[in-house]
Design an enzyme around this catalytic site. Structure first.
Site, short mmCIF file in Angstrom:
data_model
loop_
_atom_site.label_atom_id
_atom_site.label_comp_id
_atom_site.label_asym_id
_atom_site.label_seq_id
_atom_site.Cartn_x
_atom_site.Cartn_y
_atom_site.Cartn_z
N GLY A 46 2.05 -8.87 -10.84
CA GLY A 46 2.06 -7.51 -10.30
C GLY A 46 0.75 -7.50 -8.92
O GLY A 46 0.07 -6.19 -8.67
N HIS A 47 0.26 -8.40 -8.41
CA HIS A 47 -1.05 -8.62 -7.04
C HIS A 47 0.40 -9.33 -5.79
O HIS A 47 -0.62 -10.59 -5.93
CB HIS A 47 -2.02 -9.46 -7.50
N PHE A 48 0.30 -9.11 -5.54
CA PHE A 48 0.91 -7.49 -5.27
C PHE A 48 2.64 -7.40 -5.13
O PHE A 48 3.33 -8.48 -4.75
CB PHE A 48 0.81 -6.49 -3.92
#
Length: 153
Positions: A46-48
């Site tokens: 999720g990052h990124f």
């Protein structure tokens, strides 16, 4: 110091153990450690998406964990009876992104140590380039005292 000894010192476990190896330690003075950053790190999902970057706060956490190792080894503490808590971070700066495949070098230097309180300077580098830095304040507490305090509240 290999991962086995690190696991004996720190309470952190996957996915939050952020120190893989300690290569130098001068008790009461300094420590150098590594974190091998791989694409398999769960935070990269999720990052990124499409552009994976290690979150800066996790770089600071890796430096804080290295500070705890230095405190334990400097005082020859029994980690089954002690915990190290991060009390604060001052002057945190992020200079460059840390990417999958990087080997994050963690350098900790003691600024001051009095009783259970440690103040350190932390520097994180990749291939000699500064990626993050800050000053850390940590305290070492008895596990029994911490458990008693939690039960009382």
């Amino acid at each position: 110091m290999d991962i086995g000894e690190i696991l004996n010192l720190l309470p952190h476990r996957y996915p939050f153990l952020l120190v893989d190896r300690v290569v130098e330690i001068i008790p009461g003075q300094k420590l150098t450690a590594y974190k091998n950053v791989t694409i398999n790190e769960p935070f990269f999902n999720g990052h990124f998406p499409g552009h994976p970057v290690m979150p800066g706060v996790l770089i600071l956490e890796a430096l804080a964990q290295a500070t705890a190792i230095l405190a334990y080894k400097s005082e020859n503490m029994d980690p089954s009876r002690k915990l190290t808590y991060l009390m604060g971070v001052d002057g945190a700066r992020f200079r460059k992104p840390v990417l999958p495949g990087d080997r994050l070098q963690l350098e900790i230097e003691v600024v001051r140590h009095k009783g259970a309180v440690w103040k350190t300077k932390g520097l994180a580098t990749v291939d000699g380039a500064r990626v993050a830095e800050g000053e850390f304040l940590a305290t070492v507490v008895d596990k029994d005292a911490d458990a008693a305090e939690s039960a009382a509240s």
